[in-house]
Structures are given as structure tokens and as C-alpha cells.
Motif scaffolding. Structure first.
Motif, PDB file in Angstrom:
ATOM      1  N   TRP A  11      28.556  64.079-104.213  1.00 39.86           N
ATOM      2  CA  TRP A  11      27.626  63.018-103.806  1.00 39.86           C
ATOM      3  C   TRP A  11      26.269  63.527-103.360  1.00 39.86           C
ATOM      4  CZ3 TRP A  11      28.371  58.326-105.231  1.00 39.86           C
ATOM      5  CH2 TRP A  11      29.673  57.884-105.471  1.00 39.86           C
ATOM      6  N   HIS A  49      31.618  63.498 -96.569  1.00 40.60           N
ATOM      7  CA  HIS A  49      32.091  62.539 -97.568  1.00 40.60           C
ATOM      8  C   HIS A  49      33.615  62.545 -97.688  1.00 40.60           C
ATOM      9  CE1 HIS A  49      27.806  62.659 -98.955  1.00 40.60           C
ATOM     10  NE2 HIS A  49      28.040  61.385 -98.715  1.00 40.60           N
ATOM     11  N   LYS A  54      34.712  58.738 -99.403  1.00 42.67           N
ATOM     12  CA  LYS A  54      33.808  58.262-100.447  1.00 42.67           C
ATOM     13  C   LYS A  54      34.047  58.985-101.767  1.00 42.67           C
ATOM     14  CE  LYS A  54      28.966  57.253-101.115  1.00 42.67           C
ATOM     15  NZ  LYS A  54      27.635  57.267-100.501  1.00 42.67           N
TER      16      LYS A  54
END
Length: 55
Positions: A11, A49, A54
């Protein structure tokens, strides 16, 4: 000689600390720790994350 390979978060691009297994769009946190032959079921994530879950 040992070489350290750096991996980066999927990410944010920060250094990844977790090689995370996922299934059905969610992080797998229970069950078998290793799933052999399933490289497409893993993603590198930073600690932030990973904790957020996520994907």
C-alpha cells in the motif's frame, strides 16, 4: 555471506515487516501458518497496514 532482501508494503511503499496470507479479500489470522505452493495468496505489508487489516 548473508544478504538481507528488502520488501516493501503493497500500500504505502514503506519497508514491509509482515508477509501476510489472505483469502476471500481478508487477512487470514487463524488456522495453518503456512500454505505451500500458494504464492498468489501472500502480500507484503508494513506493520500499520497489517494491524489495520487493509488489503
Amino acid at each position: 555471506m548473508i544478504k538481507k532482501l528488502l520488501t516493501f508494503c503493497y500500500w504505502c511503499g514503506k519497508r514491509a515487516q509482515c508477509n501476510t496470507r489472505y483469502a476471500d479479500g481478508k487477512i487470514v489470522r487463524e488456522g495453518a501458518q503456512i500454505m505451500l505452493g500458494s504464492n498468489e495468496s501472500y502480500v507484503a505489508l508494513c506493520r500499520k497496514h497489517y494491524k489495520e487489516g487493509k488489503l
